[in-house]
Design a protein around this motif. Sequence first.
Motif, PDB file in Angstrom:
ATOM      1  N   LEU A 220       5.127   7.313   5.745  1.00 40.98           N
ATOM      2  CA  LEU A 220       6.022   6.036   5.507  1.00 40.98           C
ATOM      3  C   LEU A 220       7.460   6.536   6.397  1.00 40.98           C
ATOM      4  CD1 LEU A 220       4.903   5.826   1.915  1.00 40.98           C
ATOM      5  CD2 LEU A 220       4.696   4.101   3.528  1.00 40.98           C
ATOM      6  N   SER A 221       8.025   5.437   6.322  1.00 41.55           N
ATOM      7  CA  SER A 221       9.540   5.343   6.997  1.00 41.55           C
ATOM      8  C   SER A 221      10.365   5.394   5.875  1.00 41.55           C
ATOM      9  CB  SER A 221       9.875   4.483   7.763  1.00 41.55           C
ATOM     10  OG  SER A 221       9.677   2.982   7.142  1.00 41.55           O
ATOM     11  N   PHE A 222      11.798   5.620   5.875  1.00 40.76           N
ATOM     12  CA  PHE A 222      12.453   5.708   4.542  1.00 40.76           C
ATOM     13  C   PHE A 222      12.676   4.089   4.078  1.00 40.76           C
ATOM     14  CE2 PHE A 222      14.282   9.676   6.654  1.00 40.76           C
ATOM     15  CZ  PHE A 222      14.307  10.399   5.417  1.00 40.76           C
ATOM     16  N   LYS A 223      12.684   3.271   5.187  1.00 44.98           N
ATOM     17  CA  LYS A 223      12.791   1.888   4.901  1.00 44.98           C
ATOM     18  C   LYS A 223      11.422   1.480   3.895  1.00 44.98           C
ATOM     19  CE  LYS A 223      15.121  -0.722   7.983  1.00 44.98           C
ATOM     20  NZ  LYS A 223      15.072  -1.406   9.195  1.00 44.98           N
ATOM     21  N   ALA A 224      10.422   2.133   4.330  1.00 45.49           N
ATOM     22  CA  ALA A 224       9.107   1.552   3.747  1.00 45.49           C
ATOM     23  C   ALA A 224       8.942   2.166   2.391  1.00 45.49           C
ATOM     24  CB  ALA A 224       7.691   2.223   4.702  1.00 45.49           C
ATOM     25  N   CYS A 225       9.438   3.273   2.346  1.00 42.85           N
ATOM     26  CA  CYS A 225       9.538   4.189   0.959  1.00 42.85           C
ATOM     27  C   CYS A 225      10.516   3.419  -0.034  1.00 42.85           C
ATOM     28  CB  CYS A 225      10.258   5.552   1.036  1.00 42.85           C
ATOM     29  SG  CYS A 225       8.893   6.720   1.150  1.00 42.85           S
ATOM     30  N   HIS A 226      11.635   2.848   0.380  1.00 40.03           N
ATOM     31  CA  HIS A 226      12.707   2.116  -0.143  1.00 40.03           C
ATOM     32  C   HIS A 226      11.976   0.769  -0.733  1.00 40.03           C
ATOM     33  CE1 HIS A 226      16.354   0.237  -1.496  1.00 40.03           C
ATOM     34  NE2 HIS A 226      16.114  -0.833  -0.549  1.00 40.03           N
ATOM     35  N   HIS A 227      11.308   0.098  -0.010  1.00 40.22           N
ATOM     36  CA  HIS A 227      10.798  -1.153  -0.382  1.00 40.22           C
ATOM     37  C   HIS A 227       9.708  -1.107  -1.152  1.00 40.22           C
ATOM     38  CE1 HIS A 227      13.796  -3.862   1.956  1.00 40.22           C
ATOM     39  NE2 HIS A 227      13.640  -2.996   2.829  1.00 40.22           N
ATOM     40  N   LEU A 228       8.928  -0.021  -0.982  1.00 31.98           N
ATOM     41  CA  LEU A 228       7.747   0.068  -1.596  1.00 31.98           C
ATOM     42  C   LEU A 228       7.884   0.610  -3.195  1.00 31.98           C
ATOM     43  CD1 LEU A 228       4.513   0.080  -1.904  1.00 31.98           C
ATOM     44  CD2 LEU A 228       4.753   2.323  -0.987  1.00 31.98           C
ATOM     45  N   LYS A 229       9.092   1.297  -3.342  1.00 32.72           N
ATOM     46  CA  LYS A 229       9.511   1.823  -4.595  1.00 32.72           C
ATOM     47  C   LYS A 229      10.118   0.432  -5.554  1.00 32.72           C
ATOM     48  CE  LYS A 229      10.817   6.640  -3.872  1.00 32.72           C
ATOM     49  NZ  LYS A 229      11.985   7.484  -3.558  1.00 32.72           N
ATOM     50  N   ARG A 230      10.989  -0.463  -4.607  1.00 33.22           N
ATOM     51  CA  ARG A 230      11.404  -1.744  -5.252  1.00 33.22           C
ATOM     52  C   ARG A 230      10.426  -2.399  -5.898  1.00 33.22           C
ATOM     53  NH1 ARG A 230      14.685  -5.271  -1.551  1.00 33.22           N
ATOM     54  NH2 ARG A 230      15.048  -6.367  -3.726  1.00 33.22           N
ATOM     55  N   TYR A 231       9.269  -2.681  -4.978  1.00 30.22           N
ATOM     56  CA  TYR A 231       8.198  -3.193  -5.362  1.00 30.22           C
ATOM     57  C   TYR A 231       7.351  -2.744  -6.696  1.00 30.22           C
ATOM     58  CZ  TYR A 231       3.276  -5.073  -5.373  1.00 30.22           C
ATOM     59  OH  TYR A 231       2.206  -5.437  -6.094  1.00 30.22           O
ATOM     60  N   LEU A 232       7.188  -1.574  -6.645  1.00 26.83           N
ATOM     61  CA  LEU A 232       6.552  -0.757  -7.783  1.00 26.83           C
ATOM     62  C   LEU A 232       7.520  -1.008  -8.941  1.00 26.83           C
ATOM     63  CD1 LEU A 232       4.867   2.188  -6.136  1.00 26.83           C
ATOM     64  CD2 LEU A 232       3.712  -0.019  -6.742  1.00 26.83           C
ATOM     65  N   ALA A 233       8.765  -0.811  -8.857  1.00 26.54           N
ATOM     66  CA  ALA A 233       9.691  -1.131 -10.066  1.00 26.54           C
ATOM     67  C   ALA A 233       9.446  -2.380 -10.492  1.00 26.54           C
ATOM     68  CB  ALA A 233      10.928  -0.574  -9.736  1.00 26.54           C
ATOM     69  N   SER A 234       9.514  -3.248  -9.819  1.00 25.21           N
ATOM     70  CA  SER A 234       9.251  -4.973 -10.277  1.00 25.21           C
ATOM     71  C   SER A 234       8.108  -5.287 -11.094  1.00 25.21           C
ATOM     72  CB  SER A 234       9.477  -5.768  -9.020  1.00 25.21           C
ATOM     73  OG  SER A 234       8.074  -5.933  -8.175  1.00 25.21           O
ATOM     74  N   ARG A 235       6.855  -4.334 -10.949  1.00 23.73           N
ATOM     75  CA  ARG A 235       5.947  -4.894 -11.608  1.00 23.73           C
ATOM     76  C   ARG A 235       5.678  -4.573 -13.142  1.00 23.73           C
ATOM     77  NH1 ARG A 235       1.165  -2.365  -7.793  1.00 23.73           N
ATOM     78  NH2 ARG A 235      -0.169  -2.451  -9.873  1.00 23.73           N
ATOM     79  N   THR A 236       4.836  -5.442 -13.835  1.00 23.79           N
ATOM     80  CA  THR A 236       4.874  -5.183 -15.235  1.00 23.79           C
ATOM     81  C   THR A 236       3.448  -4.958 -15.500  1.00 23.79           C
ATOM     82  OG1 THR A 236       4.663  -7.707 -15.268  1.00 23.79           O
ATOM     83  CG2 THR A 236       6.875  -6.745 -15.533  1.00 23.79           C
ATOM     84  N   ASP A 237       2.612  -4.841 -14.622  1.00 22.15           N
ATOM     85  CA  ASP A 237       1.148  -4.663 -15.181  1.00 22.15           C
ATOM     86  C   ASP A 237       0.847  -3.021 -15.059  1.00 22.15           C
ATOM     87  OD1 ASP A 237      -0.198  -3.734 -12.193  1.00 22.15           O
ATOM     88  OD2 ASP A 237       1.439  -5.150 -11.997  1.00 22.15           O
ATOM     89  N   GLU A 238      -0.163  -2.928 -15.285  1.00 22.24           N
ATOM     90  CA  GLU A 238      -0.758  -1.351 -15.322  1.00 22.24           C
ATOM     91  C   GLU A 238      -1.971  -1.164 -14.375  1.00 22.24           C
ATOM     92  OE1 GLU A 238      -1.385  -0.321 -19.525  1.00 22.24           O
ATOM     93  OE2 GLU A 238       0.683  -0.542 -20.199  1.00 22.24           O
ATOM     94  N   ASP A 239      -2.347  -1.812 -13.570  1.00 17.80           N
ATOM     95  CA  ASP A 239      -3.231  -1.894 -12.530  1.00 17.80           C
ATOM     96  C   ASP A 239      -2.912  -0.609 -11.906  1.00 17.80           C
ATOM     97  OD1 ASP A 239      -5.040  -2.295 -10.195  1.00 17.80           O
ATOM     98  OD2 ASP A 239      -5.513  -4.142 -11.606  1.00 17.80           O
ATOM     99  N   GLN A 240      -4.478   0.095 -11.254  1.00 16.10           N
ATOM    100  CA  GLN A 240      -3.911   1.276 -10.473  1.00 16.10           C
ATOM    101  C   GLN A 240      -3.605   0.803  -9.022  1.00 16.10           C
ATOM    102  OE1 GLN A 240      -7.418   3.705 -10.169  1.00 16.10           O
ATOM    103  NE2 GLN A 240      -8.507   1.778 -10.102  1.00 16.10           N
ATOM    104  N   ALA A 241      -3.981  -0.384  -8.500  1.00 14.36           N
ATOM    105  CA  ALA A 241      -4.000  -0.794  -7.173  1.00 14.36           C
ATOM    106  C   ALA A 241      -2.577  -0.768  -6.589  1.00 14.36           C
ATOM    107  CB  ALA A 241      -4.689  -2.085  -7.088  1.00 14.36           C
ATOM    108  N   LEU A 242      -2.362  -0.587  -5.408  1.00 19.11           N
ATOM    109  CA  LEU A 242      -0.870  -0.319  -4.809  1.00 19.11           C
ATOM    110  C   LEU A 242      -0.396  -1.695  -4.808  1.00 19.11           C
ATOM    111  CD1 LEU A 242       1.390   1.373  -3.711  1.00 19.11           C
ATOM    112  CD2 LEU A 242       0.359   1.020  -1.409  1.00 19.11           C
ATOM    113  N   PHE A 243      -1.161  -2.652  -4.304  1.00 20.89           N
ATOM    114  CA  PHE A 243      -0.812  -4.194  -4.017  1.00 20.89           C
ATOM    115  C   PHE A 243      -1.759  -4.808  -5.006  1.00 20.89           C
ATOM    116  CE2 PHE A 243       0.620  -2.401   0.018  1.00 20.89           C
ATOM    117  CZ  PHE A 243       2.023  -2.629  -0.152  1.00 20.89           C
ATOM    118  N   VAL A 244      -0.989  -5.906  -5.751  1.00 16.55           N
ATOM    119  CA  VAL A 244      -1.948  -6.628  -6.812  1.00 16.55           C
ATOM    120  C   VAL A 244      -1.544  -8.013  -6.661  1.00 16.55           C
ATOM    121  CG1 VAL A 244      -2.153  -4.734  -8.400  1.00 16.55           C
ATOM    122  CG2 VAL A 244      -0.303  -6.263  -8.675  1.00 16.55           C
TER     123      VAL A 244
END
Length: 331
Positions: A220-244
């Motif tokens: 991953l790039s720094f940019k990809a890590c940053h936006h992936l963390k933002r996305y995961l922090a926004s989720r309220t579910d408990e699904d194991q999948a990276l993208f839901v």
Amino acid sequence: MNNKTAGELLISEITGYISELVPIHVHEVKSRLSQIVVKYHVTKPESDEVHPDLLENIKLFLASKRLEGFSKNSLDSYTLDLSKFAENIKKPTVEINSADIRVYLSQFPHLKMSSVSKKLSVLKSFFGWLTAEEILLRDPTAKLKPPKQEKRMPKALSIEELEMLREACKSVRQRAFVEVMYATGCRLSEVSALNISDINFQSMSFKVFGKGSKEREVYLSFKACHHLKRYLASRTDEDQALFVTERKPYRRLSNRGIQREIKLIAQNAGIKKNVSPHVLRHTFATLTLNNGADIVAVQHLLGHSDPSTTQGYAVLSDEKKREQHKKYLVM
């Protein structure tokens, strides 16, 4: 036709064939054959039915490929192509010849040459396996050559178009899609199969299983890590999948779902090209190669077993060509 009639027809045909080769007592041979055939369930397929022999061989072939570690997507694709072939041919495997296969492939004038070539590739794999296993004495596809295809330039995005795509993202999930797929150069199926636990944010990497279940590490790039963390922090579910999915019940986002999102982002960006997850993979390869990356390294990052496949991405921009000309021309 009932079993008894089919058995009697089989006995008559065999007896008739033997009598043409050597003198025999027809009634004695028929009587002996009847004693043998009665132990078996004999049916004669109707002319409009798929032949059970061909279906059985397809089943054996798919079982072999499953044991070799072929992915579910590959097995599903093989199953679909071979089932259509069996429905069309309606012959026992040993009677299928090159002409049958040519006639079958000619029935798809609406398909691109690449799609027809794929169908032939599946048949070559199937009949090649049957021959190697000595189920067939000869391979009817051995002399068939794939159709010539137009060589098309990879449809990579320019740096400007990539930025337009980024700016057109309307949610943290959309931005995460774009950054992860571009930074890693992963295939769509590899990304959709990811779980949150697969991501190592410390090393900014994760492992994927590509074609043939081959494992490789991507980064991953720094940019990809940053936006992936933002996305995961926004989720309220408990699904194991990276993208839901965005709406309940939350579940793993399908390949089609990711494709739809990327296409929507491209439309919002006003990009006229047909943008897909695979185009982002092309973009990763082309831009990194244009920026001086070693082609062998890019080959491993993409998960290509053949270097010539990666070479297809090495399309230099006009600016890069001028730069290379000035740098390496012997004056």
